[in-house]
Design a protein around this motif. Structure first.
Motif, PDB file in Angstrom:
ATOM      1  N   ALA A 107       0.862  -1.238   0.026  1.00  0.00           N
ATOM      2  CA  ALA A 107       0.118  -0.023   0.042  1.00  0.00           C
ATOM      3  C   ALA A 107       0.925   1.090  -0.089  1.00  0.00           C
ATOM      4  O   ALA A 107       1.779   1.205   0.643  1.00  0.00           O
ATOM      5  N   THR A 108       0.418   2.282  -0.821  1.00  0.00           N
ATOM      6  CA  THR A 108       1.011   3.446  -0.824  1.00  0.00           C
ATOM      7  C   THR A 108      -0.074   4.442  -0.107  1.00  0.00           C
ATOM      8  O   THR A 108      -1.037   4.676  -0.380  1.00  0.00           O
ATOM      9  N   ILE A 109       0.796   5.166   0.984  1.00  0.00           N
ATOM     10  CA  ILE A 109      -0.146   5.851   1.991  1.00  0.00           C
ATOM     11  C   ILE A 109       0.365   7.446   1.692  1.00  0.00           C
ATOM     12  O   ILE A 109       1.670   7.559   1.943  1.00  0.00           O
ATOM     13  N   TRP A 110      -0.547   8.301   1.751  1.00  0.00           N
ATOM     14  CA  TRP A 110      -0.276   9.720   1.728  1.00  0.00           C
ATOM     15  C   TRP A 110      -1.044  10.208   2.943  1.00  0.00           C
ATOM     16  O   TRP A 110      -1.934   9.790   3.502  1.00  0.00           O
ATOM     17  N   SER A 111      -0.351  11.415   3.210  1.00  0.00           N
ATOM     18  CA  SER A 111      -0.886  12.100   4.514  1.00  0.00           C
ATOM     19  C   SER A 111      -2.276  12.543   4.368  1.00  0.00           C
ATOM     20  O   SER A 111      -2.863  12.791   5.138  1.00  0.00           O
ATOM     21  N   SER A 112      -2.775  12.917   3.128  1.00  0.00           N
ATOM     22  CA  SER A 112      -4.107  13.274   2.882  1.00  0.00           C
ATOM     23  C   SER A 112      -5.141  12.323   3.313  1.00  0.00           C
ATOM     24  O   SER A 112      -6.376  12.325   3.324  1.00  0.00           O
ATOM     25  N   GLY A 113      -4.800  10.918   3.532  1.00  0.00           N
ATOM     26  CA  GLY A 113      -5.520   9.829   3.589  1.00  0.00           C
ATOM     27  C   GLY A 113      -5.821   9.007   2.636  1.00  0.00           C
ATOM     28  O   GLY A 113      -6.665   8.069   2.581  1.00  0.00           O
ATOM     29  N   LYS A 114      -5.435   9.197   1.483  1.00  0.00           N
ATOM     30  CA  LYS A 114      -5.812   8.494   0.285  1.00  0.00           C
ATOM     31  C   LYS A 114      -4.668   7.265   0.371  1.00  0.00           C
ATOM     32  O   LYS A 114      -3.448   7.449   0.500  1.00  0.00           O
ATOM     33  N   PHE A 126     -13.181   3.564   6.305  1.00  0.00           N
ATOM     34  CA  PHE A 126     -13.166   2.975   5.171  1.00  0.00           C
ATOM     35  C   PHE A 126     -14.153   3.257   4.072  1.00  0.00           C
ATOM     36  O   PHE A 126     -15.245   2.838   4.223  1.00  0.00           O
ATOM     37  N   THR A 127     -13.544   4.249   3.192  1.00  0.00           N
ATOM     38  CA  THR A 127     -14.643   4.936   2.304  1.00  0.00           C
ATOM     39  C   THR A 127     -14.026   5.061   0.970  1.00  0.00           C
ATOM     40  O   THR A 127     -12.939   4.950   0.658  1.00  0.00           O
ATOM     41  N   ASP A 128     -15.157   5.041   0.076  1.00  0.00           N
ATOM     42  CA  ASP A 128     -14.462   5.358  -1.502  1.00  0.00           C
ATOM     43  C   ASP A 128     -13.612   4.328  -2.148  1.00  0.00           C
ATOM     44  O   ASP A 128     -12.701   4.555  -2.950  1.00  0.00           O
ATOM     45  N   PHE A 129     -13.541   3.045  -1.783  1.00  0.00           N
ATOM     46  CA  PHE A 129     -13.079   2.028  -2.136  1.00  0.00           C
ATOM     47  C   PHE A 129     -13.403   1.718  -3.524  1.00  0.00           C
ATOM     48  O   PHE A 129     -14.792   1.827  -4.126  1.00  0.00           O
ATOM     49  N   LYS A 130     -12.659   1.615  -4.383  1.00  0.00           N
ATOM     50  CA  LYS A 130     -12.785   1.461  -5.968  1.00  0.00           C
ATOM     51  C   LYS A 130     -11.551   0.809  -6.558  1.00  0.00           C
ATOM     52  O   LYS A 130     -10.355   0.820  -6.336  1.00  0.00           O
TER      53      LYS A 130
END
Length: 186
Positions: free
Chosen positions: A58-65, A97-101
């Motif tokens: 997983a690549t995680i950004w501080s924005s939460g994406k 856990f939202t906007d899973f695509k």
């Protein structure tokens, strides 16, 4: 042997890429210090976290994406993404856990015959790009499915599409075209 006969082709899904949002700001430094299997890339502003089961990076950004790669099915991708969200919750973040695509699926398939690429490229001219001096495969695009197929002369094809269903449909659509350009068996 004709193109209409039922031939069982094994479509092997090698990578599923999915995206989800956590709906909260993530402190990457805290995750890097307290998390497990983590690589912090401060200069780029992202963090890599690996899970062993399912095998996902997983690549995680501080924005939460969060972008997850490496799953071999859509179900496994969702399961891995939810496990990752749970790991972040255990580190003290208010993760939802939202906007899973599922955004991309990569699959490989081997045809039971070899293919004459120049002939295939001529027959399917507007949809195919074949430059043998640059790349050994012909690139066939199906705009309606948003799928791209790399066709090699050995009969091996690599399919990239937005989901598993479109990948399977793309293989079904290209099989008759490839069958017309097959190399004769000596």
């Amino acid at each position: 042997m004709d193109a209409d006969s039922d031939v069982a082709l094994d479509i092997l899904i090698t990578n599923v890429v999915c995206v989800f949002r956590t709906r909260c700001h993530l402190n990457l430094r805290k995750i890097a210090l307290e998390g497990v299997n983590v690589i912090y890339k401060n200069n780029v502003g992202k963090l890599l976290m690996k899970l062993r089961k399912p095998r996902i990076t997983a690549t995680i950004w501080s924005s939460g994406k969060v972008i997850c790669t490496g799953a071999t099915s859509e179900e496994e991708a969702k399961f891995g993404a939810r496990r990752l969200a749970r790991c972040l919750q255990k580190l003290g973040f208010q993760v939802r856990f939202t906007d899973f695509k599922v955004v991309n699926v990569l699959a490989v398939c081997t045809m039971p015959f070899e293919i004459r690429l120049p002939e295939f490229a001529k027959k399917t001219r507007p949809h195919v790009s074949y430059e043998p001096e640059l790349h050994p495969a012909a690139c066939y695009r199906i705009k309606a499915l948003r799928a791209t197929i790399q066709v090699f002369s050995t009969g091996s094809i690599t399919v990239t599409g937005p989901d598993v269903k479109s990948v399977a449909t793309a293989v079904e659509q290209i099989y008759p075209l490839l069958f017309e350009s097959r190399k004769p068996i000596l």
